[in-house]
Design a protein around this motif. Structure first.
Motif, short mmCIF file in Angstrom:
data_model
loop_
_atom_site.label_atom_id
_atom_site.label_comp_id
_atom_site.label_asym_id
_atom_site.label_seq_id
_atom_site.Cartn_x
_atom_site.Cartn_y
_atom_site.Cartn_z
N GLU A 75 0.84 -1.21 0.00
CA GLU A 75 0.00 0.00 0.00
C GLU A 75 0.87 1.26 0.00
N HIS A 76 1.99 1.20 0.74
CA HIS A 76 2.90 2.36 0.78
C HIS A 76 3.46 2.64 -0.61
N PHE A 122 -6.93 1.46 -1.80
CA PHE A 122 -7.87 0.52 -1.18
C PHE A 122 -8.58 -0.31 -2.26
N ALA A 123 -8.99 0.37 -3.34
CA ALA A 123 -9.77 -0.33 -4.38
C ALA A 123 -8.91 -1.27 -5.22
N THR A 124 -7.66 -0.88 -5.47
CA THR A 124 -6.87 -1.67 -6.43
C THR A 124 -5.85 -2.61 -5.77
N ILE A 125 -5.49 -2.34 -4.53
CA ILE A 125 -4.50 -3.19 -3.86
C ILE A 125 -5.14 -3.94 -2.68
N THR A 126 -5.68 -3.17 -1.73
CA THR A 126 -6.17 -3.79 -0.49
C THR A 126 -7.35 -4.73 -0.75
N LEU A 127 -8.37 -4.21 -1.43
CA LEU A 127 -9.58 -5.03 -1.65
C LEU A 127 -9.30 -6.31 -2.44
N PRO A 128 -8.63 -6.22 -3.58
CA PRO A 128 -8.39 -7.47 -4.33
C PRO A 128 -7.58 -8.50 -3.53
#
Lengths: 238, 223
Positions: free
Chosen positions: B121-122, B135-141
């Motif tokens: 995320e960083h 959040f949408a492209t890294i965390t959620l998937p």
């Protein structure tokens, strides 16, 4: 690049990072043993940690000035960050990793996917998943991804630390190509004198959270007897 | 299987599905806050969320009854403002299921978030992505499989909910009688054969849900 750090104080538990320095060079090394505060310093420059006080400027651009409550968010700092573990996105292909932060060509003349992929020799692996890549390939993809975001400053956190000696010899020339071809200023964290001598024109020496001195690498390491490799030895692997 | 049985199974699946849908956004949001942020009162919220896991379900039901009843703070507000009555209706079934399954969702999704290397995320931020895009492209998937597994766990828990439900929603055939309550009622009335039929359906649904959840957990772990 003129790199200016003033009155920087960052506390993490019992560890205190303090820095007050001004230096210039195209590739500035940050040298020190484990726990010296090198990674913390890089994370502060990247905007990933907010110190209690401090001022950071790269050339004329102020990234942070806590006294005036200026703190640019990481996405607005224009830095390309390559952490020690590379942090490649495991759910995306190589191509999607590379284009994640890629700016349109108009904003970054000379830095485009085709050119960077050619320089770092990663065209054949563009459509492969990250899990299929070898250690050296992952390294090059991480460099390329940071470059393609058209950064004003590259932050490299011991990018070769996890590689064996043979692989290091293969990756060093790619780092030299990045330095010489794209001419993007770089902060290069390392605990290896050989890498610092090979790549950097200035070096900041850190210990226990303090920046002890800044000078040319030769001035610091010429008296060292612990270096297994002499300057220039990496070139023989080309 | 009679029409009444189909109604009980339908009501159970419907209320369990609705309660899972309602808690999903709150559960995911809270799981993210617990996994990624430090804030005052975090320990207190963690404890409150985990309470239904360790308290007797009937005790949780009693608390709900006091909160949602006509004279309770939430029940009185809902009745005075919207004219909505909660206790001893299907809405109370949904409320009981939601409260009892919420900790399952939060704990599973929190683990999924915690397993993601924060440096991903960083780095995404330094590549120019806003927190919302990260959040949408890294965390959620990367958390998606854990989220799915947590959702199925919560749904399965809701399917089997009994103690809180019977206290706050009662056993009103055609209105609040869900499978667990119907099985209990059948045993009380000596209709063991009918109870075993519902037990079979209940076990089959729970088995399928847990199998599905475990499958996605392993798939996520092998990624």
């Amino acid at each position: 690049m003129n790199f200016s750090l003033k009155n920087l104080h960052l506390r993490q538990g019992t560890f205190l990072l303090q820095a007050d320095l001004e230096t210039s060079g195209q590739v500035i090394g940050i040298f020190g043993s484990s726990g010296a505060g090198k990674t913390s310093l890089l994370e502060v420059v990247a905007g990933l940690r907010q110190p209690a006080s401090g001022f950071i400027a790269v050339d004329e651009r102020v990234l942070m000035d806590i006294s005036t409550r200026k703190f640019l968010a990481p996405e607005r700092r224009g830095v390309g960050y390559v952490p020690q573990d590379l942090a490649l996105f495991p759910h995306l292909s190589v191509r999607k990793n590379l284009t994640y932060g890629h700016k349109p060509a108009a904003l970054s003349p000379g830095i485009n996917l085709a050119h960077v992929a050619e320089v770092l020799e990663i065209e054949p692996m563009l459509d492969r998943p990250i899990s299929d890549l070898s250690g050296g390939q992952k390294q090059r993809v991480a460099f390329a991804r940071a470059l393609l975001a058209s950064p004003r400053l590259l932050l490299m956190d011991e990018p070769l630390a996890s590689l064996d000696h043979e692989l290091k010899l293969k990756i060093i020339p790619y780092l030299k190509r990045i330095r010489d071809e794209f001419k993007i200023p770089m902060l290069y964290v390392s605990h290896s004198p050989d890498e610092v001598i090979e790549l950097c024109d200035r070096v900041i020496v850190m210990r226990g959270g303090q920046c002890l001195r800044t000078s040319r690498p030769g001035e610091i390491f010429e008296a060292s007897t612990s270096m297994a490799l002499k300057p220039g030895i990496y070139d023989s692997s080309k | 299987m009679t029409a009444d049985d189909a109604q009980v199974i339908g009501l159970t699946l419907g209320t369990a599905g609705l309660s899972t849908l309602i808690i999903f956004p709150f559960g995911v949001g809270l799981a993210w806050l617990l996994a990624r942020k430090e804030w005052p009162g975090k320990s207190l919220v963690e404890t409150l969320v985990a309470l239904p896991l360790v308290m007797p379900p009937v005790a949780t039901g009693l608390i709900l009854l006091n909160l949602l009843g006509r004279h309770g703070p939430i029940g009185a507000f809902l009745e005075n403002t919207f004219g909505a009555e909660i206790v001893f209706t299907w809405k109370a079934v949904v409320a009981a299921m939601a409260v009892m399954s919420f900790p399952f969702l939060v704990r599973t999704v929190r683990l999924a978030f915690e397993e993601i290397n924060p440096r991903l995320e960083h780095v995404a931020r330094t590549l120019g992505a806003s927190p919302a895009r990260v959040f949408a492209t890294i965390t959620l998937p990367l958390a998606a499989r854990g989220m799915l597994a947590g959702t199925v766990w919560a749904f399965a828990r809701a399917l089997g909910e009994f103690g809180a439900t019977i206290l706050v929603a009662g056993n009103i055939p055609g209105h609040t009688t869900v499978m667990s309550v119907a099985i209990y009622s059948d045993i009380q009335l000596g209709q063991d054969g009918h109870a075993y039929q519902l037990l079979g359906v209940s076990a089959l649904l729970a088995f399928a849900a847990i199998l599905f959840s475990n499958h996605f957990s392993r798939w996520g772990g092998a990624r």
